[in-house]
Design a protein around this motif. Structure first.
Motif, PDB file in Angstrom:
ATOM      1  N   LEU A   3     -15.887  11.713  25.155  1.00  0.00           N
ATOM      2  CA  LEU A   3     -15.032  10.528  25.254  1.00  0.00           C
ATOM      3  C   LEU A   3     -15.870   9.256  25.210  1.00  0.00           C
ATOM      4  CD1 LEU A   3     -12.509  11.681  28.009  1.00  0.00           C
ATOM      5  CD2 LEU A   3     -11.972  11.225  25.619  1.00  0.00           C
ATOM      6  N   LYS A   4     -16.998   9.268  25.908  1.00  0.00           N
ATOM      7  CA  LYS A   4     -17.867   8.089  25.916  1.00  0.00           C
ATOM      8  C   LYS A   4     -18.401   7.811  24.512  1.00  0.00           C
ATOM      9  CE  LYS A   4     -21.609   6.014  28.616  1.00  0.00           C
ATOM     10  NZ  LYS A   4     -22.569   6.218  29.737  1.00  0.00           N
ATOM     11  N   ALA A   5     -18.764   8.860  23.806  1.00  0.00           N
ATOM     12  CA  ALA A   5     -19.251   8.685  22.436  1.00  0.00           C
ATOM     13  C   ALA A   5     -18.163   8.123  21.525  1.00  0.00           C
ATOM     14  CB  ALA A   5     -19.757  10.018  21.893  1.00  0.00           C
ATOM     15  N   ALA A   6     -16.905   8.399  21.881  1.00  0.00           N
ATOM     16  CA  ALA A   6     -15.777   7.880  21.102  1.00  0.00           C
ATOM     17  C   ALA A   6     -15.342   6.495  21.585  1.00  0.00           C
ATOM     18  CB  ALA A   6     -14.604   8.851  21.188  1.00  0.00           C
ATOM     19  N   GLY A   7     -16.078   5.921  22.529  1.00  0.00           N
ATOM     20  CA  GLY A   7     -15.778   4.570  22.999  1.00  0.00           C
ATOM     21  C   GLY A   7     -14.760   4.502  24.111  1.00  0.00           C
ATOM     22  N   VAL A   8     -14.550   5.621  24.815  1.00  0.00           N
ATOM     23  CA  VAL A   8     -13.588   5.659  25.924  1.00  0.00           C
ATOM     24  C   VAL A   8     -14.332   6.046  27.200  1.00  0.00           C
ATOM     25  CG1 VAL A   8     -11.475   6.680  26.832  1.00  0.00           C
ATOM     26  CG2 VAL A   8     -11.728   6.339  24.361  1.00  0.00           C
ATOM     27  N   LEU A  44       1.717   9.772  29.979  1.00  0.00           N
ATOM     28  CA  LEU A  44       0.355  10.284  29.846  1.00  0.00           C
ATOM     29  C   LEU A  44       0.248  11.685  30.445  1.00  0.00           C
ATOM     30  CD1 LEU A  44      -2.629   9.866  29.136  1.00  0.00           C
ATOM     31  CD2 LEU A  44      -2.919   8.693  31.321  1.00  0.00           C
ATOM     32  N   ILE A  45       0.820  11.890  31.610  1.00  0.00           N
ATOM     33  CA  ILE A  45       0.772  13.212  32.246  1.00  0.00           C
ATOM     34  C   ILE A  45       1.446  14.253  31.358  1.00  0.00           C
ATOM     35  CG2 ILE A  45       1.656  14.564  34.197  1.00  0.00           C
ATOM     36  CD1 ILE A  45       1.151  12.123  35.971  1.00  0.00           C
ATOM     37  N   ALA A  46       2.593  13.891  30.777  1.00  0.00           N
ATOM     38  CA  ALA A  46       3.296  14.828  29.901  1.00  0.00           C
ATOM     39  C   ALA A  46       2.454  15.173  28.678  1.00  0.00           C
ATOM     40  CB  ALA A  46       4.639  14.227  29.478  1.00  0.00           C
ATOM     41  N   ALA A  47       1.793  14.178  28.108  1.00  0.00           N
ATOM     42  CA  ALA A  47       0.954  14.424  26.929  1.00  0.00           C
ATOM     43  C   ALA A  47      -0.265  15.264  27.276  1.00  0.00           C
ATOM     44  CB  ALA A  47       0.521  13.095  26.309  1.00  0.00           C
ATOM     45  N   LEU A  48      -0.869  15.005  28.434  1.00  0.00           N
ATOM     46  CA  LEU A  48      -2.037  15.778  28.859  1.00  0.00           C
ATOM     47  C   LEU A  48      -1.673  17.241  29.090  1.00  0.00           C
ATOM     48  CD1 LEU A  48      -3.529  13.188  31.364  1.00  0.00           C
ATOM     49  CD2 LEU A  48      -4.684  14.011  29.301  1.00  0.00           C
ATOM     50  N   ALA A  91      -3.331   6.086  24.019  1.00  0.00           N
ATOM     51  CA  ALA A  91      -3.255   6.826  22.754  1.00  0.00           C
ATOM     52  C   ALA A  91      -4.650   7.109  22.212  1.00  0.00           C
ATOM     53  CB  ALA A  91      -2.429   6.036  21.744  1.00  0.00           C
ATOM     54  N   GLN A  92      -5.533   6.136  22.296  1.00  0.00           N
ATOM     55  CA  GLN A  92      -6.897   6.343  21.816  1.00  0.00           C
ATOM     56  C   GLN A  92      -7.633   7.364  22.678  1.00  0.00           C
ATOM     57  OE1 GLN A  92      -7.545   1.741  21.153  1.00  0.00           O
ATOM     58  NE2 GLN A  92      -9.190   2.839  20.149  1.00  0.00           N
ATOM     59  N   MET A  93      -7.401   7.303  23.991  1.00  0.00           N
ATOM     60  CA  MET A  93      -8.038   8.275  24.871  1.00  0.00           C
ATOM     61  C   MET A  93      -7.554   9.687  24.573  1.00  0.00           C
ATOM     62  SD  MET A  93      -7.443  10.219  27.813  1.00  0.00           S
ATOM     63  CE  MET A  93      -6.127   9.381  28.711  1.00  0.00           C
ATOM     64  N   LEU A  94      -6.245   9.843  24.374  1.00  0.00           N
ATOM     65  CA  LEU A  94      -5.683  11.159  24.071  1.00  0.00           C
ATOM     66  C   LEU A  94      -6.208  11.678  22.737  1.00  0.00           C
ATOM     67  CD1 LEU A  94      -2.012  10.567  25.276  1.00  0.00           C
ATOM     68  CD2 LEU A  94      -3.589  12.286  26.199  1.00  0.00           C
ATOM     69  N   HIS A  95      -6.308  10.798  21.766  1.00  0.00           N
ATOM     70  CA  HIS A  95      -6.840  11.205  20.459  1.00  0.00           C
ATOM     71  C   HIS A  95      -8.291  11.689  20.597  1.00  0.00           C
ATOM     72  CE1 HIS A  95      -7.644  11.271  16.152  1.00  0.00           C
ATOM     73  NE2 HIS A  95      -8.713  10.529  16.370  1.00  0.00           N
ATOM     74  N   ALA A  96      -9.085  10.943  21.341  1.00  0.00           N
ATOM     75  CA  ALA A  96     -10.482  11.330  21.536  1.00  0.00           C
ATOM     76  C   ALA A  96     -10.576  12.643  22.307  1.00  0.00           C
ATOM     77  CB  ALA A  96     -11.235  10.225  22.276  1.00  0.00           C
ATOM     78  N   LEU A  97      -9.687  12.844  23.259  1.00  0.00           N
ATOM     79  CA  LEU A  97      -9.701  14.073  24.051  1.00  0.00           C
ATOM     80  C   LEU A  97      -9.305  15.268  23.187  1.00  0.00           C
ATOM     81  CD1 LEU A  97     -10.176  15.224  26.853  1.00  0.00           C
ATOM     82  CD2 LEU A  97      -7.806  14.650  27.447  1.00  0.00           C
ATOM     83  N   ARG A  98      -8.287  15.075  22.337  1.00  0.00           N
ATOM     84  CA  ARG A  98      -7.891  16.169  21.435  1.00  0.00           C
ATOM     85  C   ARG A  98      -9.037  16.543  20.516  1.00  0.00           C
ATOM     86  NH1 ARG A  98      -3.186  12.868  20.852  1.00  0.00           N
ATOM     87  NH2 ARG A  98      -1.422  13.702  22.054  1.00  0.00           N
ATOM     88  N   GLN A  99      -9.709  15.553  19.975  1.00  0.00           N
ATOM     89  CA  GLN A  99     -10.834  15.819  19.069  1.00  0.00           C
ATOM     90  C   GLN A  99     -11.938  16.572  19.807  1.00  0.00           C
ATOM     91  OE1 GLN A  99      -9.029  14.971  16.141  1.00  0.00           O
ATOM     92  NE2 GLN A  99     -11.103  14.560  15.462  1.00  0.00           N
ATOM     93  N   ALA A 100     -12.208  16.173  21.045  1.00  0.00           N
ATOM     94  CA  ALA A 100     -13.275  16.808  21.803  1.00  0.00           C
ATOM     95  C   ALA A 100     -12.927  18.242  22.182  1.00  0.00           C
ATOM     96  CB  ALA A 100     -13.574  15.985  23.063  1.00  0.00           C
ATOM     97  N   LEU A 101     -11.651  18.487  22.463  1.00  0.00           N
ATOM     98  CA  LEU A 101     -11.226  19.836  22.832  1.00  0.00           C
ATOM     99  C   LEU A 101     -11.319  20.784  21.644  1.00  0.00           C
ATOM    100  CD1 LEU A 101      -8.167  18.963  25.089  1.00  0.00           C
ATOM    101  CD2 LEU A 101     -10.216  20.157  25.832  1.00  0.00           C
TER     102      LEU A 101
END
Length: 370
Positions: free
Chosen positions: A328-333, A294-298, A360-370
């Motif tokens: 993230l909250k709006a994306a369910g995370v 997770l740290i590497a992906a972030l 994986a879902q959290m990272l996807h939501a974070l990428r979308q938000a960024l």
């Protein structure tokens, strides 16, 4: 406030409930219904189905019509064996670490007593001090979330605190302190006649434990208590914390512990878990490996700075913590927005390490938000 307010109730609120309590905010627990819950550093894994059945059958045989009895003593002995309790030490049980923190404040509430801790840190250290009527002195960490040794030493000399808390690893920064600095702070606390509490709530995910230091240098740690919880072990819903320290010290603190503070059902759950400690150890190993991924992906995300972690959480600095938390909250995370907890945490979110699918879902939501 509407509906139930009467003159009598208003009088009670005005004169019988402490004004500082009325001005406090209760410990906030976010509503996680229907969401991926990555806000509270819980173990994301449940018991395997076979163990669920076995535990259910075992709990069904507990004599819940009786007060907790010898099984609580059995749990104390099982935990002592689990941690390889050092000679000359005793172990005290609490209803989670939170109760132990409150009991420590109560036991050490002598005139002029205070509590000291680095900040940002676990909010219950300050809250327990306030509720017990003790002063709390927070010493800011350095910009890279390390102990400010000169400031800590100065605060120890100035305030002579009854208790100094050192979370190891720290929450929410997730790092371990420099061992040499901790040793010097422990020695300085001894010089002013204070206790040091090493809070190892996240020990299953850390690369080292201060218990080894206590075992190697018992005399230097006679005034040191080590606190752990089974919450991060995988039993957050069971509420079992424990305190380790010199027998004479633990004996005195145990006098303020309420009778039957650990329920028979909780004790039986914890005993069952310790009998299957290998299952929880494997879960912790999976979480540590997933934390590194997770740290590497972030680190590859634009504008995102993850900090090193020795816990089951990752602190990240992002371009806009409020906006990303909401996205993230709006994306369910659900994560924890700590950006306003302390100036050092500006633009920071705290992410619990979940399962591979949750991360994986959290990272996807974070990428979308960024």
């Amino acid at each position: 406030m509407t509906g139930w307010m009467t003159p009598a109730l208003a009088d009670v609120l005005a004169h019988r409930i402490r004004h500082d309590v009325q001005g406090m905010h209760a410990y906030a627990v976010q509503d996680a219904a229907g969401m991926i819950k990555l806000d509270a550093m819980e173990n994301p894994y449940t018991l395997p189905p076979g163990l669920q059945v076995a535990l259910g059958e075992r709990l069904g045989r507990v004599a819940i019509n009786r007060y907790p009895g010898p099984r609580v003593d059995d749990l104390r002995q099982a935990l002592a064996h689990h941690v390889d309790l050092p000679p000359g030490c005793a172990l005290m049980l609490g209803n989670g670490s939170d109760e132990l923190i409150s009991l420590l404040a109560m036991a050490c509430d002598v005139p002029g007593a205070s509590i000291l801790a680095p900040v940002p840190g676990f909010v219950m250290y300050a809250m327990s001090a306030q509720l017990q009527g003790l002063a709390f002195h927070g010493v800011p960490l350095t910009a890279d979330f390390q102990l400010d040794e000169p400031a800590m030493l100065a605060a120890l000399q100035l305030h002579r605190p009854a208790i100094t808390y050192l979370a190891y690893p720290n929450n929410p920064t997730a790092n371990l302190w420099d061992a040499a600095v901790v040793r010097r702070l422990i020695a300085a606390a001894a010089e002013v006649g204070g206790l040091v509490v090493i809070d190892e709530a996240y020990q299953p995910f850390a690369s080292r434990t201060w218990l080894d230091e206590m075992r190697a240098e018992p005399q230097a740690h006679a005034h040191v208590l080590l606190m752990r919880t089974l919450s991060k072990f995988g039993l957050a819903g069971v509420r079992i914390g424990y305190l380790i320290g010199a027998q004479a010290l633990v004996h005195e603190i145990d006098k303020v512990r309420p009778p039957y503070n650990v329920s028979a059902l909780n004790a039986e759950c914890a005993l069952f878990a310790l009998e299957h400690a290998d299952v929880f150890a494997a879960q912790a190993a999976d979480i540590r490996a997933e934390r590194d991924r997770l740290i590497a992906a972030l680190a590859e995300l634009p504008g995102v700075q993850p900090f090193p972690s020795e816990a089951n959480m990752v602190l990240v600095r992002v371009p806009d913590a409020d906006r990303l938390f909401a996205a993230l909250k709006a994306a369910g995370v659900l994560v924890k927005n700590v950006s306003k907890m302390h100036p050092l945490l500006a633009r920071c979110l705290r992410l619990t390490v979940g399962t591979p699918a949750e991360n994986a879902q959290m990272l996807h939501a974070l990428r979308q938000a960024l």
